[in-house]
Scaffold this active site. Structure first.
Site, mmCIF file in Angstrom:
data_model
loop_
_atom_site.group_PDB
_atom_site.id
_atom_site.type_symbol
_atom_site.label_atom_id
_atom_site.label_comp_id
_atom_site.label_asym_id
_atom_site.label_seq_id
_atom_site.Cartn_x
_atom_site.Cartn_y
_atom_site.Cartn_z
ATOM 1 N N ASP A 1 -6.842 -6.345 4.180
ATOM 2 C CA ASP A 1 -6.222 -5.189 4.316
ATOM 3 C C ASP A 1 -6.205 -4.471 5.923
ATOM 4 O OD1 ASP A 1 -5.353 -2.592 3.791
ATOM 5 O OD2 ASP A 1 -6.842 -1.886 2.659
ATOM 6 N N MET B 1 -11.520 -5.670 5.510
ATOM 7 C CA MET B 1 -10.861 -4.620 6.278
ATOM 8 C C MET B 1 -10.463 -5.393 7.701
ATOM 9 S SD MET B 1 -10.127 -2.036 4.537
ATOM 10 C CE MET B 1 -9.202 -1.491 5.864
ATOM 11 N N SER C 1 0.735 -1.073 0.049
ATOM 12 C CA SER C 1 -0.016 0.099 -0.112
ATOM 13 C C SER C 1 0.733 1.184 0.064
ATOM 14 C CB SER C 1 -0.888 -0.040 1.073
ATOM 15 O OG SER C 1 -1.457 1.421 1.495
ATOM 16 N N ASP D 1 -4.755 3.743 -1.861
ATOM 17 C CA ASP D 1 -5.816 4.054 -0.724
ATOM 18 C C ASP D 1 -6.499 5.477 -1.014
ATOM 19 O OD1 ASP D 1 -6.157 1.667 0.824
ATOM 20 O OD2 ASP D 1 -4.138 2.104 1.529
ATOM 21 N N MET E 1 -9.257 8.331 -0.051
ATOM 22 C CA MET E 1 -9.931 8.509 1.476
ATOM 23 C C MET E 1 -10.274 10.069 1.326
ATOM 24 S SD MET E 1 -7.249 7.333 4.436
ATOM 25 C CE MET E 1 -6.736 5.590 4.211
ATOM 26 N N HIS F 1 -1.312 -1.310 -4.130
ATOM 27 C CA HIS F 1 -2.808 -0.866 -3.477
ATOM 28 C C HIS F 1 -2.689 0.578 -3.283
ATOM 29 C CE1 HIS F 1 -6.288 -2.009 -0.959
ATOM 30 N NE2 HIS F 1 -5.919 -1.069 -0.073
ATOM 31 N N MET G 1 -12.364 4.530 -0.183
ATOM 32 C CA MET G 1 -12.882 4.883 1.133
ATOM 33 C C MET G 1 -13.798 6.290 1.024
ATOM 34 S SD MET G 1 -9.762 3.359 3.348
ATOM 35 C CE MET G 1 -8.680 3.306 1.848
ATOM 36 N N HIS H 1 -8.382 1.204 -3.783
ATOM 37 C CA HIS H 1 -9.455 0.982 -2.776
ATOM 38 C C HIS H 1 -10.023 2.297 -2.373
ATOM 39 C CE1 HIS H 1 -9.541 0.111 1.911
ATOM 40 N NE2 HIS H 1 -11.068 0.216 1.249
HETATM 41 C C1 DX5 Z 1 -6.262 1.555 5.680
HETATM 42 C C2 DX5 Z 1 -5.825 1.367 4.352
HETATM 43 C C3 DX5 Z 1 -4.901 0.174 4.150
HETATM 44 C C4 DX5 Z 1 -3.522 0.784 4.966
HETATM 45 C C5 DX5 Z 1 -2.809 -0.671 5.262
HETATM 46 O O1 DX5 Z 1 -7.558 2.466 5.829
HETATM 47 O O2 DX5 Z 1 -7.012 0.774 3.542
HETATM 48 O O3 DX5 Z 1 -4.742 0.032 2.646
HETATM 49 O O4 DX5 Z 1 -2.607 1.404 4.079
HETATM 50 O O5 DX5 Z 1 -1.825 -0.056 6.121
HETATM 51 P P1 DX5 Z 1 -1.062 -1.077 6.808
HETATM 52 O O6 DX5 Z 1 -0.586 -2.080 6.264
HETATM 53 O O7 DX5 Z 1 -0.104 -0.155 7.622
HETATM 54 O O8 DX5 Z 1 -2.109 -1.669 8.128
HETATM 55 ZN ZN ZN Z 2 -6.571 -0.245 1.630
#
Ligand code: DX5
Ligand code: ZN
Length: 216
Positions: free
Chosen positions: A175, A137, A8, A35, A37, A33, A68, A66
């Site tokens: 994840d 998650m 990620s 993310d 947000m 990956h 969010m 991903h």
């Molecule tokens: C959290 C993200 C994850 C995050 C995982 O909201 O969706 O993808 O980057 O990070 P680690 O592996 O550090 O928990």
């Molecule tokens: Zn993620």
């Protein structure tokens, strides 16, 4: 069974993102990956289209995006345009999930649904045959570097059973809080893809850590 690693980039060094993408390109990682947000669905804001476009330009591996964000269905075409190969939306943000999944597939992306830690796997029973991927998650979404929630193991076992019944080709992705101590249990219980942010990017040798995770 497929065992993939998706580092990620939330935990990458944004002062020199090109270097971290190159590391991933030259490593055993399978996907990147990404993310996204929005500060509404989750209490944090990460990055948007220009960064993803830049990552795509450098990446030699598929982008696993991903979302969010609230109302993810509004931006499906935009994410395709900036280079998403796999697009996952949260069940909790998608009242018309079936329609959203069809829209993602119609853009020639792989379609996935993400479940927050509180959402029961059984909620996916009717949509499962339509999905390429389910992401569980294993932390509350919003931040990297959190601790793995142990209840995820039970959810993974339930999902693996549902997969055998309804969609044997489904990929199961985990994840949050994945590290060298839980990776092998997750793979053995049926996970196909492990996301790892902090574990990879805070290690002295990220490419080696990716290899170690994969060989678990
Ligand atoms: C959290 C993200 C994850 C995050 C995982 O909201 O969706 O993808 O980057 O990070 P680690 O592996 O550090 O928990
Ligand atoms: Zn993620």
């Amino acid at each position: 069974m497929k065992r993939l690693i998706a580092p990620s980039i939330l935990s990458a060094n944004f002062g020199n993102l090109a270097k971290d993408i190159e590391m991933i390109n030259n490593s055993d990682a399978d996907w990147i990956h990404v993310d996204v947000m929005d500060g509404v669905f989750v209490p944090n804001i990460s990055f948007g289209f220009p960064i993803i476009k830049y990552v795509k330009k450098l990446a030699k591996k598929p982008l696993d995006v991903h979302l969010m964000i609230v109302q993810p269905e509004k931006y499906i075409t935009r994410f395709k345009e900036v280079g998403a190969d796999i697009l996952t939306v949260h069940l909790e943000a998608s009242p018309h999930l079936h329609r959203t999944i069809q829209a993602i597939k119609s853009q020639n992306m792989k379609a996935g649904v993400v479940l927050n830690p509180h959402s029961n796997v059984s909620l996916l029973e009717d949509i499962l045959p339509d999905l390429d991927l389910v992401l569980l998650m294993s932390v509350n979404p919003g931040y990297g570097g959190q601790s793995f929630i142990e209840n995820t193991y039970d959810k993974l076992e339930q999902l693996a059973k549902l997969k055998a019944k309804r969609n044997p080709n489904l990929l199961i992705e985990i994840d949050g809080g994945v590290d060298l101590s839980n990776a092998s249990t997750l793979f053995n219980k049926g996970a196909n893809v492990l996301v790892a942010g902090n574990t990879v990017f805070s290690s002295d040798d990220p490419a080696n850590t990716i290899q170690l995770l994969k060989s678990k």
